[in-house]
Design an enzyme around this catalytic site. Structure first.
Site, short mmCIF file in Angstrom:
data_model
loop_
_atom_site.label_atom_id
_atom_site.label_comp_id
_atom_site.label_asym_id
_atom_site.label_seq_id
_atom_site.Cartn_x
_atom_site.Cartn_y
_atom_site.Cartn_z
N ARG A 180 7.81 -2.76 2.88
CA ARG A 180 7.99 -2.85 4.34
C ARG A 180 8.35 -4.26 4.72
O ARG A 180 7.70 -5.21 4.30
CB ARG A 180 6.71 -2.44 5.07
CG ARG A 180 6.45 -0.97 4.88
CD ARG A 180 5.34 -0.47 5.75
NE ARG A 180 5.00 0.87 5.28
CZ ARG A 180 3.99 1.57 5.70
NH1 ARG A 180 3.19 1.09 6.62
NH2 ARG A 180 3.76 2.78 5.21
N THR A 223 0.83 -1.21 0.00
CA THR A 223 0.00 0.00 0.00
C THR A 223 0.87 1.26 0.00
O THR A 223 0.54 2.26 -0.62
CB THR A 223 -0.90 0.04 1.26
OG1 THR A 223 -1.54 -1.22 1.42
CG2 THR A 223 -1.95 1.13 1.14
N THR A 241 -7.79 2.17 -1.23
CA THR A 241 -6.98 2.50 -0.07
C THR A 241 -5.55 2.86 -0.47
O THR A 241 -4.96 2.20 -1.32
CB THR A 241 -6.96 1.28 0.88
OG1 THR A 241 -8.28 1.10 1.38
CG2 THR A 241 -5.99 1.47 2.01
N ASP A 293 5.59 8.40 10.86
CA ASP A 293 6.19 9.31 9.87
C ASP A 293 5.43 10.62 9.72
O ASP A 293 5.72 11.41 8.83
CB ASP A 293 6.30 8.60 8.51
CG ASP A 293 4.96 8.16 7.96
OD1 ASP A 293 4.04 7.89 8.77
OD2 ASP A 293 4.82 8.07 6.73
N SER A 313 6.02 3.83 8.74
CA SER A 313 4.87 4.57 9.26
C SER A 313 4.42 4.13 10.65
O SER A 313 5.16 4.24 11.61
CB SER A 313 3.73 4.46 8.25
OG SER A 313 2.67 5.26 8.65
N HIS A 314 3.22 3.55 10.71
CA HIS A 314 2.63 3.19 12.00
C HIS A 314 3.19 1.90 12.57
O HIS A 314 2.86 1.53 13.69
CB HIS A 314 1.11 3.06 11.84
CG HIS A 314 0.73 2.05 10.79
ND1 HIS A 314 0.95 2.28 9.46
CD2 HIS A 314 0.21 0.82 10.88
CE1 HIS A 314 0.55 1.23 8.76
NE2 HIS A 314 0.10 0.32 9.61
N ARG A 370 -8.90 -6.41 7.56
CA ARG A 370 -9.56 -5.19 8.00
C ARG A 370 -11.03 -5.26 7.60
O ARG A 370 -11.36 -5.44 6.44
CB ARG A 370 -8.92 -3.95 7.37
CG ARG A 370 -7.43 -3.81 7.65
CD ARG A 370 -7.02 -2.34 7.55
NE ARG A 370 -5.58 -2.16 7.40
CZ ARG A 370 -4.71 -2.24 8.41
NH1 ARG A 370 -5.13 -2.55 9.62
NH2 ARG A 370 -3.43 -2.03 8.21
N LYS A 392 -0.76 12.51 2.98
CA LYS A 392 -1.59 12.91 4.10
C LYS A 392 -0.70 13.61 5.11
O LYS A 392 0.52 13.44 5.08
CB LYS A 392 -2.32 11.70 4.69
CG LYS A 392 -1.47 10.47 4.98
CD LYS A 392 -2.39 9.28 5.21
CE LYS A 392 -1.63 8.04 5.65
NZ LYS A 392 -0.90 7.37 4.58
N ASP A 450 2.26 11.39 8.95
CA ASP A 450 1.22 11.68 7.97
C ASP A 450 -0.19 11.38 8.49
O ASP A 450 -1.16 11.68 7.82
CB ASP A 450 1.48 10.96 6.63
CG ASP A 450 1.64 9.46 6.77
OD1 ASP A 450 1.54 8.95 7.90
OD2 ASP A 450 1.88 8.80 5.74
N ARG A 451 -0.28 10.80 9.69
CA ARG A 451 -1.62 10.52 10.22
C ARG A 451 -1.89 11.28 11.49
O ARG A 451 -0.97 11.75 12.16
CB ARG A 451 -1.75 9.05 10.57
CG ARG A 451 -1.58 8.15 9.42
CD ARG A 451 -2.08 6.85 9.85
NE ARG A 451 -1.58 5.83 8.98
CZ ARG A 451 -1.96 4.57 9.10
NH1 ARG A 451 -2.78 4.23 10.07
NH2 ARG A 451 -1.50 3.68 8.27
N ASP A 506 1.33 9.58 13.79
CA ASP A 506 1.96 8.28 13.59
C ASP A 506 3.47 8.42 13.39
O ASP A 506 4.03 9.51 13.46
CB ASP A 506 1.30 7.53 12.43
CG ASP A 506 1.70 8.09 11.08
OD1 ASP A 506 2.07 9.28 11.03
OD2 ASP A 506 1.64 7.35 10.09
C1 VG1 Z 1 -2.89 1.28 5.82
C2 VG1 Z 1 -4.16 2.10 5.81
C3 VG1 Z 1 -4.21 2.97 4.58
C4 VG1 Z 1 -2.95 3.85 4.52
C5 VG1 Z 1 -1.73 2.97 4.59
C6 VG1 Z 1 -0.45 3.76 4.63
O1 VG1 Z 1 -2.86 0.43 4.71
O2 VG1 Z 1 -5.29 1.26 5.86
O3 VG1 Z 1 -5.38 3.74 4.59
O4 VG1 Z 1 -2.93 4.62 3.35
O5 VG1 Z 1 -1.76 2.15 5.76
O6 VG1 Z 1 -0.46 4.68 5.67
P1 VG1 Z 1 -3.26 -1.12 4.78
O7 VG1 Z 1 -2.97 -1.66 3.42
O8 VG1 Z 1 -2.43 -1.72 5.86
O9 VG1 Z 1 -4.71 -1.15 5.13
V1 VG1 Z 1 0.97 5.05 6.47
O10 VG1 Z 1 0.59 6.20 7.56
O11 VG1 Z 1 1.42 3.53 6.88
O12 VG1 Z 1 2.05 5.62 5.23
CO CO Z 2 2.18 7.10 8.20
#
Ligand code: VG1
Ligand code: CO
Length: 541
Positions: free
Chosen positions: A22, A18, A344, A279, A113-114, A496, A376, A281-282, A277
């Protein structure tokens, strides 16, 4: 210092998900792993000869070493100039801004990210285009193709790269500029929001708690919320980026930001709480005793954005990811502007913004942002909320109540089932897809299926198609659920499940209760327990 070419061989599984590639940090640290992927990026985008790149990341373990490796490889591949955040740090939105404002050819962002950080946790890397946005699928596919046939990569050996000193230096013929990661971003925020009004509100006693979760937003939030807007020292908590995020899981949701939630649900809650989060962006927005669901946050911002100077002339249009609630659609309808639905992942919004169709986008996963960058942006969302509060004089709970009274309430929740064995999760989705055609008209408890499909997106700007972006089942009356597998995890599969139901009259129910019928029907249709053995989710947002 010499440019050398290293022989290598393809490494399996370097397919971006996405949001980039990673994997466990230790995987990235194995021989040639990072290097193969970086060379694949360079080759996949047609080489970097003479190009200018931005490089930076969220500060997690290996961020510094990886930054240096990328700089050495960029130089050896003939890049003309690289601009890196000091100590290799850049939040994702700040990187996006630098890519755009410095008119570069693109950038590499290091982040998972998260996902948790540390040598035994996760690492990630993604490429952003010259518009500042995540590479579209055509480009990530090209990068992935190169990883499958790669035979060599180029890198500079010897010499040193000091990421800690701001200023210009060089590596071979490539110029390197080390820049402060915060300054340009702060200027951008000041150009969009009414800082004097927000400062006045804060001086008037509006207390704030910003939980940076030991990740990248600490320096940004301290500079903006405390230094510029005058919030009390200590308003930003967990404000120092740490390589392992101090053991925190920097996912700004009620489960992982539980310290903030406890404070906000407690007797001495500040007027405004928020978290970011890994990085940056959230964001999560919370008022005293009032958790704001991300889908609602997006709708509130859409309805009120014109209070902020940067948006005073109105929104061109808005967009949300498919699983995000239709609260945004209701606002768009009232405003008479277009509302787009995308798969997504932020990469799908870029074309809509570049084409001038939308200026505000969001996802249910705590991501909101606008066309000020092509990512974001968590701090942006926080400032937008503060701007709305400052101008309207309303508290977070008042903003929510007024919003629902006007537009109705789209009760919404996401249930995550983590670390399911991949083959079981795949079997579950395959069976569900197979059952879709026969669902129409069937009843599950109080719910009767109206439509069921596997979401496919046709990009209205470039005509590309992205299939299998999530199964959605809509019931008579409009309630629905969506289910898909995460594309950002690093172990097993995460299922999810997104559920939603509009209520035009009763706004004070517990969302889990309001959604109980839909959840029950979803469990029966998906057969979550039968396939995975799971009865309850790991995380509820
Ligand atoms: C998740 C979220 C998605 C977001 C993505 C990257 O993806 O659901 O909405 O854009 O993380 O966000 P997934 O495929 O795990 O549902 V971040 O803040 O990790 O760059
Ligand atoms: Co992020």
């Amino acid at each position: 210092m010499t440019k050398i070419t290293i022989n290598t061989a393809p490494i399996e599984g370097q397919k971006p998900g996405t949001s980039g590639l990673r994997k466990k940090c230790r995987v990235f640290m194995t021989e040639h792993y990072l290097e193969n992927f970086v060379q694949a990026i360079f080759d996949g985008i047609g080489g970097v000869q003479g190009k200018t790149l931005i490089v930076g990341g969220d500060g997690r373990f290996y961020n510094d070493k990886a930054t240096e490796i990328i700089l050495r490889m960029a130089a050896a591949n003939g890049a003309g100039r690289a601009i890196a955040g000091q100590n290799g740090l850049l939040s994702t939105p700040a990187a996006s801004h630098l890519i755009r404002s410095m008119k570069t050819d693109g950038g590499i962002i290091l982040s998972a990210s998260h996902n948790p950080g540390g040598i035994d946790e996760d690492f990630g890397i993604k490429y952003n285009m010259s518009n500042g946005g995540p590479a579209p699928e055509s480009v990530t596919d090209a990068i992935f193709d190169v990883t499958k046939s790669i035979q060599e990569y180029h890198i500079f050996e010897g010499g040193s790269v000091d990421l800690s000193v701001i200023g210009a230096t060089a590596l071979g013929d490539m110029q390197i500029d080390i820049v402060d990661p915060v300054t340009a971003y702060v200027d951008l925020m000041q150009s969009l929001f009414d800082f004097p009004a927000i400062g006045k509100m804060i001086a008037g006693g509006t207390a704030i708690r910003f939980d940076a979760m030991n990740a990248i937003t600490g320096p940004y939030a301290s500079a903006i919320i405390e230094d510029l807007l005058g919030a009390a020292k200590g308003s930003v908590v967990h404000g120092t980026p740490l390589p392992d995020f101090g053991g925190m899981h920097p996912d700004p949701n009620p489960t992982w930001a539980h310290e903030l939630m406890d404070e906000m649900m407690g007797p001495n809650a500040p007027a405004f709480g928020c978290a970011s989060d890994g990085d940056g962006d959230r964001n999560m927005i919370v008022g005293p005793n009032c958790y704001v669901s991300p889908s609602d946050s997006l709708a509130v911002i859409a309805a009120n954005a014109t209070v902020a100077p940067g948006y005073a002339s109105g929104l061109k249009g808005v967009a949300r990811s498919m699983p995000t609630s239709a609260a945004l659609d209701r606002v768009a309808e009232a405003l008479g502007i277009a509302c787009y639905e995308t798969p997504t992942g932020w990469k799908f919004f870029g074309n809509l913004m570049d084409d001038g169709r939308v200026s505000l986008c969001g996802e249910e996963s705590f991501g909101t942002g606008s066309d000020h960058v092509r990512e974001k942006d968590g701090v942006w969302a926080v400032l937008m909320w503060l701007n709305i509060m400052a101008v309207t004089g309303k508290s977070v709970p008042e903003i929510m109540q007024d919003h629902w009274a006007k537009f109705g309430r789209n009760y919404y929740s996401r249930h995550d089932f983590e670390a399911i064995e991949s083959d079981k999760a795949d079997a579950m989705i395959t069976a569900l897809r197979g059952a879709l055609a026969g669902l129409k008209g069937q009843s599950f408890g109080a719910m009767t299926v109206e439509t069921a499909d596997d979401y496919s997106y046709l990009d209205p700007v470039d005509g590309s198609t992205s299939a299998h972006q999530g199964v959605r089942v809509v019931f008579e009356g409009g309630a629905r659920f969506v289910v898909r597998l995460s594309g950002t995890g690093t172990s097993g599969a995460t299922l999810r499940l997104y559920v939603e139901k509009l209520d035009l009259k009763d706004f004070d129910q517990d969302p889990q209760e309001a959604l109980a019928d839909v959840l029950k029907a979803a469990h029966t249709i998906i057969q979550i327990e039968g396939f995975s053995g799971r009865t309850a989710p790991d995380v509820i947002t």
